[in-house]
Scaffold this active site. Structure first.
Site, mmCIF file in Angstrom:
data_model
loop_
_atom_site.group_PDB
_atom_site.id
_atom_site.type_symbol
_atom_site.label_atom_id
_atom_site.label_comp_id
_atom_site.label_asym_id
_atom_site.label_seq_id
_atom_site.Cartn_x
_atom_site.Cartn_y
_atom_site.Cartn_z
ATOM 1 N N ASP A 315 0.822 -1.206 0.000
ATOM 2 C CA ASP A 315 0.000 0.000 0.000
ATOM 3 C C ASP A 315 0.859 1.261 0.000
ATOM 4 O OD1 ASP A 315 -2.657 1.321 0.398
ATOM 5 O OD2 ASP A 315 -1.709 1.975 2.271
ATOM 6 N N GLU A 368 1.107 -0.560 -5.136
ATOM 7 C CA GLU A 368 0.157 0.518 -5.379
ATOM 8 C C GLU A 368 0.985 1.801 -5.428
ATOM 9 O OE1 GLU A 368 -3.111 3.493 -3.744
ATOM 10 O OE2 GLU A 368 -1.782 2.430 -2.384
#
EC number: 2.4.1.18
Length: 635
Positions: A315, A368
Site C-alpha cells: 500500500d 500501489e
C-alpha cells in the site's frame, strides 16, 4: 517479584543479523513463544526496547502488576529484553510495561510480534501458537502455475467487515463463515484471486485496516489465527489465490502501538519531516534503521510462510518513495544528492522484494504506486524496485473520466482511452477498479455511468469488457461485479438484494463470462505484460467512437480480435482489417440478452473477404452492437 528464568532463543548469529538488518524471521525469536524449559511449560518473551530502563510483562496471569515479571536485557547491546515465565498458557493476555531511560516515561505496549490480539476496542496481546494442519498441498506444489506473470490474475478485492453481514444485528461474518460463503461465491464468479484489504490487527474500523497495530496477527474481529488459516486453505483448495494488503508505509500513534515504543522514536523516523504523515496523521517507519528493516521484511516473510499467502499488495508506495509527498516547501529536506526521492525507502523496497522472491517460489508482490517512478516492476538487478506488478492508476483515472461522459461527447475524448497503450508495457500493470474509487462522494462505478437505466448498465458492461480485454491483470472491488448502486459503506453489508433485478444479475453474469474468457483464452493473459501481446487494428475512428485491436498469445491461432463501440448507435456493415483469411467466430458479446443487452449478435461464422482495409490485405464487415465489446477468433 516473581522470578523470570534466564532463557534465550537468540544465538550470536541471530543478533548479528538483527543488528545488520538481515534477520528476516524475527517472529521466530521476538514475541511470545510457548515452550518447555527443564520440563516446565511456559512462555518465552522477548521484546526490542533499547532505551528502556526496565521491561516487565504484565498480564492476566499476574494481575497486570508492573515488576512482577521483569525481563532481563541482553548483554550484547542489541536492546532485546527476554526471559522465560513458567506456567503461562495459551490464551493468556499480556502487554509490556516499559520504563524508559529517557526521562523515566512508562508506557504499556502491545507486543509488536504477537500472533493474536484481543478483539478491539480491547488492546492486549494474546499468547498463541501457529499450529495448523494445512490441506492445500496441491495448490502449494503447483503455485507457480497459478501465479506466474503469464497466467490470468483476476482479483476480487474484499473488505471482510462489509462484504456480507448477518441479520438485524448487522454482525460480522467469521473467518469460518467466509470459508464457506466467500469461497463459493468467488469460485462461482470465476475470479482467480482474492485480495483482502488489511487483515492484520487494527484498532479503528474507519481506517479500513490501513492503520495497523498487530502486524503479525490477523484481526480477532472475525476469529482466531487458525480460523483465518482455514479461510486461506479453503480458497487454495478451490483453486483461488490469496493476496494480502500490506502496509509498511505508516502506522498509527495509538498509545498501545509501535509509536514512541520504548520512550524513543524506535520504529518511526526521529525527524518529523520523515517520520510523520500529514495526510493520515500517522507515523512513518525509519527505513534507514537496520532493526526496523528486519521487522518489516520479517513481517512480509511471516505471512507468506505461515499463512501460505500468494502475493502481497504493498500500500501507498508513492508516499514512501518521495520525501515531499503531501508536504509543502520547507516541510521536507532533499536527499544527499539534492533530489526528492527517499533513498532509504528505495533500498528497503529492493531488499524486501529480493527477500520475498528468493525465499518463495510462485509468489508475487504488487505495488500501489501512483506516480511515474521508473521501473517499479522491473528486477533489482537491472535497477528496478523488484515488484512483480504495479497498479495502473493512470488507466483507471483516464478510463473512468471517459466513461462518465455522455456518449455524444466521447468522440472528442478517444485519446483518453488510447493513451494508455503508449505506456502500457513500461511496467507489469494491474488494472484496478478498487475501493478508493467508490468512496468519498465519487459514487459507485455503476453510478458514474451516463444515460438512462439501460444505457447505464450497458456502459458498465462495456467498461468491464474493455478492462478485461485490455493488456494487464485485473482487480475489481467487491460489489462492482453486480453493479452496486450506492457508494461503499464499510459499516454495512453489500446490497446483495440487488441481484434480484435482471440488470444487476446481468452484470454479474458479464463478469463471470469475462473471467472465463480471460482464463481460457491464452491471448488474453500469456503476453499481458508484453508489447508482443497487443496490436492495434484501428484506434483513430473517433468519429464513431469505435476502436479495435488484436490480443496475441504464444500461438497465433489463439489471437483474439476485439472491437469496442462506445456509443449506443448500432454500426451496421462496420469494416475492420484482418491479418489473414478464414472465418470470424464471435466468442464474447457484452450486448447478449443473457447479460441484459439488446441482443445484437453476430452470425455463427462470418467469412473474411480479400478486401484490403486498415492497412491489411483482408477485412470483414460486421454489425457492432450498441455500447458493447465484441470479441472474435479466426477459425
Amino acid at each position: 517479584m516473581n522470578k523470570v528464568q534466564t532463557y534465550s532463543l537468540f544465538t550470536d548469529f541471530d543478533i548479528d543479523l538483527f543488528k545488520a538488518g538481515k534477520h528476516f524471521r524475527l517472529y521466530e525469536k521476538l514475541g511470545a513463544h510457548l515452550i518447555e524449559v527443564d520440563g516446565v511449560k511456559g512462555v518465552y518473551f522477548a521484546v526490542w526496547a533499547p532505551t528502556a530502563r526496565t521491561v516487565s510483562v504484565v498480564g492476566d496471569f499476574n494481575y497486570w502488576i508492573q515488576g512482577e515479571h521483569q525481563l532481563e536485557v541482553r548483554w550484547d547491546s542489541s536492546g532485546i529484553w527476554e526471559g522465560f515465565i513458567p506456567n503461562v498458557e495459551k490464551g493468556a493476555t499480556y502487554k509490556y510495561k516499559i520504563q524508559s531511560d529517557n526521562g523515566g516515561i512508562i508506557t504499556e505496549k502491545a507486543d509488536p510480534f504477537a500472533f493474536y490480539c484481543e478483539k478491539p476496542p480491547h488492546t492486549a496481546s494474546v499468547v498463541w501458537d501457529l499450529d495448523y494442519k494445512w490441506k492445500d498441498s496441491k495448490w502449494m506444489k503447483n503455485r507457480k502455475d497459478h501465479n506466474s506473470l503469464d497466467k490470468p490474475f483476476s482479483v476480487y478485492e474484499v473488505h471482510l467487515g462489509s462484504w456480507k453481514r448477518h441479520g438485524e444485528e448487522n454482525r460480522f461474518l467469521t473467518y469460518l463463515e467466509f470459508a464457506e460463503d466467500l469461497v463459493q461465491y468467488v469460485k462461482e464468479t470465476g475470479f482467480t484471486h482474492v485480495e483482502f484489504m488489511p487483515v492484520m490487527e487494527y484498532p479503528y474500523d474507519p481506517s479500513w485496516g490501513y492503520q495497523l497495530v498487530g502486524y503479525f496477527a490477523p484481526t480477532s474481529r472475525f476469529g482466531n489465527p487458525q480460523e483465518f488459516m482455514v479461510l486461506v486453505d479453503k480458497l487454495h483448495q478451490a483453486g483461488i489465490g490469496v493476496i494480502l494488503d500490506w502496509v509498511p508505509s505508516h502506522f498509527p500513534d495509538d498509545a498501545h502501538g509501535l509509536g514512541f515504543f520504548d520512550g524513543s522514536n524506535l520504529y518511526e523516523h526521529p525527524d518529523r519531516r520523515k517520520g510523520y504523515h500529514p495526510d493520515w496523521k500517522s507515523l512513518v517507519f525509519n527505513y534507514g534503521r537496520n532493526e526496523v528493516r528486519s521487522f518489516l521484511i520479517s513481517n512480509a516473510i511471516f505471512w507468506l510462510q505461515h499463512y501460505h499467502v500468494d502475493s502481497l499488495r504493498v500500500d501507498a508506495v508513492a508516499s514512501m518513495l518521495y520525501l515531499d509527498y503531501s508536504r509543502e516547501e520547507g516541510q521536507w529536506e532533499p536527499n544527499e544528492f539534492g533530489g526528492r526521492e527517499n533513498l532509504d525507502t528505495i533500498s528497503f523496497l529492493k531488499e524486501f522484494n529480493e527477500a520475498v522472491y528468493s525465499n518463495f517460489e510462485g509468489v508475487q508482490t504488487i505495488a500501489e504506486e501512483s506516480t511515474s517512478f521508473p521501473m517499479v516492476s522491473r528486477p533489482t538487478f537491472v535497477g528496478g524496485l523488484g515488484f512483480g506488478m504495479k497498479w495502473m492508476m493512470g488507466w483507471m483515472h483516464d478510463t473512468l473520466e471517459y466513461f462518465k461522459k455522455e456518449t455524444v461527447y466521447r468522440k472528442y475524448h478517444q485519446n483518453e482511452l488510447t493513451f494508455s497503450m503508449t505506456y502500457a508495457f513500461t511496467e507489469n500493470f494491474m488494472l484496478p477498479l478498487s475501493h478508493d474509487e467508490v468512496v468519498y462522494g465519487k459514487h459507485s462505478i455503476a453510478g458514474r455511468m451516463p444515460g438512462d437505466e439501460w444505457q447505464k448498465f450497458a456502459n458498465l458492461r462495456l467498461l468491464y469488457s474493455y478492462m478485461f480485454t485490455h493488456p494487464g491483470s485485473k482487480l475489481l472491488f467487491m460489489g462492482c461485479e453486480f453493479g452496486q448502486s450506492a457508494e461503499w459503506n464499510f459499516q454495512e453489508s453489500l446490497d446483495w438484494h440487488l441481484l434480484q433485478y435482471p440488470l444487476h444479475e446481468g452484470v454479474k453474469k458479464t463478469i463471470t463470462a469475462l473471467n472465463k474468457l480471460y482464463r481460457t483464452e491464452p491471448a488474453l493473459h500469456e503476453k499481458q505484460f508484453s508489447p508482443e501481446g497487443f496490436e492495434w487494428i484501428n484506434y483513430s475512428d473517433y468519429q464513431n467512437a469505435v476502436m479495435s485491436f488484436i490480443r496475441k498469445g504464444n500461438n497465433p491461432k489463439d489471437n483474439v480480435i476485439v472491437i469496442c463501440n462506445f456509443t449506443q448507435v448500432v454500426r451496421e456493415d462496420y469494416r475492420i482489417g484482418i491479418p489473414h483469411k478464414g472465418k470470424l467466430q464471435e466468442i464474447f458479446n457484452s450486448d447478449d440478452v443473457i447479460y441484459g443487452g439488446s441482443g445484437v449478435i453476430s452470425p455463427d461464422k462470418i467469412t473474411i473477404e480479400s478486401s484490403p482495409y486498415d492497412g491489411r490485405d483482408f477485412s470483414v464487415a460486421i454489425t457492432l452492437p450498441p455500447l458493447s465489446v465484441v470479441a472474435f477468433k479466426i477459425v
